[in-house]
Scaffold this active site. Sequence first.
Site, PDB file in Angstrom:
ATOM      1  CE1 TYR A 240      -4.426  -1.295   0.494  1.00 37.92           C
ATOM      2  CE2 TYR A 240      -3.088  -3.132   1.263  1.00 37.92           C
ATOM      3  CZ  TYR A 240      -4.296  -2.636   0.807  1.00 37.92           C
ATOM      4  OH  TYR A 240      -5.366  -3.474   0.668  1.00 37.92           O
ATOM      5  CG  HIS A 273      -5.910  -5.333  -6.532  1.00 40.41           C
ATOM      6  ND1 HIS A 273      -6.978  -5.136  -5.699  1.00 40.41           N
ATOM      7  CD2 HIS A 273      -6.067  -6.560  -7.073  1.00 40.41           C
ATOM      8  CE1 HIS A 273      -7.751  -6.211  -5.716  1.00 40.41           C
ATOM      9  NE2 HIS A 273      -7.222  -7.087  -6.535  1.00 40.41           N
ATOM     10  CG  HIS A 274      -7.977  -1.199  -4.114  1.00 38.90           C
ATOM     11  ND1 HIS A 274      -7.595  -2.391  -3.541  1.00 38.90           N
ATOM     12  CD2 HIS A 274      -7.989  -0.304  -3.094  1.00 38.90           C
ATOM     13  CE1 HIS A 274      -7.384  -2.235  -2.252  1.00 38.90           C
ATOM     14  NE2 HIS A 274      -7.620  -0.972  -1.947  1.00 38.90           N
ATOM     15  CG  HIS A 345      -3.809  -3.182  -2.987  1.00 34.99           C
ATOM     16  ND1 HIS A 345      -4.861  -4.066  -3.083  1.00 34.99           N
ATOM     17  CD2 HIS A 345      -2.727  -3.937  -2.656  1.00 34.99           C
ATOM     18  CE1 HIS A 345      -4.427  -5.297  -2.834  1.00 34.99           C
ATOM     19  NE2 HIS A 345      -3.142  -5.241  -2.575  1.00 34.99           N
ATOM     20  CG  HIS A 424     -14.096   0.279   4.659  1.00 37.63           C
ATOM     21  ND1 HIS A 424     -12.937   0.064   3.961  1.00 37.63           N
ATOM     22  CD2 HIS A 424     -13.724   0.551   5.938  1.00 37.63           C
ATOM     23  CE1 HIS A 424     -11.905   0.211   4.768  1.00 37.63           C
ATOM     24  NE2 HIS A 424     -12.353   0.503   5.973  1.00 37.63           N
ATOM     25  CG  HIS A 426     -10.077  -2.751   8.604  1.00 35.26           C
ATOM     26  ND1 HIS A 426      -9.643  -2.164   9.770  1.00 35.26           N
ATOM     27  CD2 HIS A 426     -10.331  -1.718   7.757  1.00 35.26           C
ATOM     28  CE1 HIS A 426      -9.625  -0.838   9.633  1.00 35.26           C
ATOM     29  NE2 HIS A 426     -10.049  -0.558   8.424  1.00 35.26           N
ATOM     30  CG  MET A 499     -13.386   0.012  10.460  1.00 38.45           C
ATOM     31  SD  MET A 499     -12.908   1.396   9.394  1.00 38.45           S
ATOM     32  CE  MET A 499     -11.840   2.319  10.487  1.00 38.45           C
TER      33      MET A 499
END
Length: 613
Positions: A240, A273-274, A345, A424, A426, A499
């Site tokens: 990241y 990737h994102h 990412h 979202h 984790h 989360m």
Amino acid sequence: MKQHRSASQRPRRWCRRWTAVVAAVVALFSATDGGHTAAAGRHAGAERRHVYTAPLDDTGRTAVYWTVDYGSRSVKFEAHFAAGGGPFDWLAVGFSDRGNHSGADFCVMWVDWKGVTSMLDTWTDDAGRISVDERQDCEEFDVARFRGGGTALTFTRKFDTCDDDRDYLIQDGTTHLVWMVGGGPLFAVEGLLVSQARAKGMQRVQLLKPETPQVRLPNKVSKIDVLASKVNVPAEETTYWCHVMKIPLDLSFKHHIVRFESVIEESSRGVVHHMEVFHCESSAGSRIPLYSGPCFSEKRPYKTQVCKKVMAAWAMGAAPFVYPEEAGLPIGGPDFNSYIMLEVHYNNPGLRKGMVDSSGVRLYITPEVRKYDAGVIELGLEYTDKMAIPPKLEDFTLSGYCIAECTAVSIPSAGIEIFGSQLHTHLTGTMIYTKHVRDGQELPELNRDNHYSTHFQEIRLLHKPVRLLPGDALITTCHYNTEDRQNITLGGFSITDEMCVNYVYYYPKIELEVCKSSISDQNLKSYFKFLNEWERQRTSPEGAVSVNYHGAEWTPMRSRVLHQVYEQSTLSMQCNRSTGERFPGDWENRPSTKVLYTLPPLARSCNRATPSS
């Protein structure tokens, strides 16, 4: 089973057909909307559907293209495999729940020892053994050989084949595409093993993208590229990377973001990737360090931690995100801080070395503000250690509530129009959905992802906008898998915490920014007291929440009881304005939303004609 003569017996057709393939791909990459084009007629047929694409490996030379036909409820795929094999190679493209090649559903192209090319609908068991499905649902098969080597494989697959035993159900949300390449010749596909594949991989995509109308850009629009700066991509599977910059635009007065899209370097197509762009929430005059480095590095300046409000999010295969013609995301003004942060990412399973990347996100910003400001509301669970997930569980659910009392005091009588959503969690999240409830009646869901992955996050346009009225309630539920965790997982901000959030995008903007819940303090203290007095656990109603959770031994039975406590407890509500202040009222010990009338399951068209005798 469809049969074709070998490629060597039909060189002229292959040549002509591959010319058409190249023309389609050229049309794809020359399109200005990141994968939407009306020119790729070969993929789209007479109706010229949007063509989407995603790389299947980290080089980008193996890729998939697809179109969606909502009329026939089917997806047409074309997978391109790079050169390097032989004329008797077998190729497989398919789907699995979490990206595993075992327990998957594959369409397999193979060449027998006589040179006859065929396609079979197959499945793999938990041991990775390939079996031929009794029902063949890989339709409209075709194959082409590249002039310089390699293969293009085309087939069509219905969303729902009604083969519940062996076939994957293509749904909204994330799909894990899996692929394999192996050597031949073969006398049969039955009995092949996944381990015998020469190469294999997985890619996450959103296959069923919404059909959205074209939205004209304003006359005055600035294209701001938020790009990484010549990043030496580490030879590691997951990185990241964070890059802070200042928007190079005069934002002393309000502007609107009306569109965003990816800017991917060709050499990085398979590893980016994102990406997400975050606004740095600080005072207008505050300077944020221009950091560029790993997001979780100890060297990352503390001041950059304020860069956490999502402005844009993209993931592989995503088309540009275009705001409705009536609205735009407001930025700028006298109190606006112009610093933003790009998070990329990089997914590098091949551990490739020497890659230098400057990919990122392009923002379209206009001073011609539209009729409405768009806004974002956070739904789900409060960021708190009061909510926790026991270890060693295949599936554990938590639900966060936006209760009717909150929407009643915060949403205008005409309601708001929700058009986008970003789900979202984790690392342990596996599924998320948000239910919409009005007067006890369940309405169609706001959003759902049954195969969610934290490594594939994007802001997604809804298939149909949802009108949220005062007095409506929203229930966001997250599923978690903690089989690999030794200790309890607490709610919180760390990547190892958890989360459960749905960021919904809507207009017109209102004061409500957070509508989330957690278990009430009173109920949680009573639970810890019960654990201590009745089960002799090291907990105390006066102790810190995290200490109490870590002080209990989490047996399967105790985990089930904790889940029941969460389900039956009253709530501590966050019904907050953008200033952080709660709307007036007592938001502690509020009852959770009950669904009195559930929606019936979606109808399926599973009547197959039986062959006549």
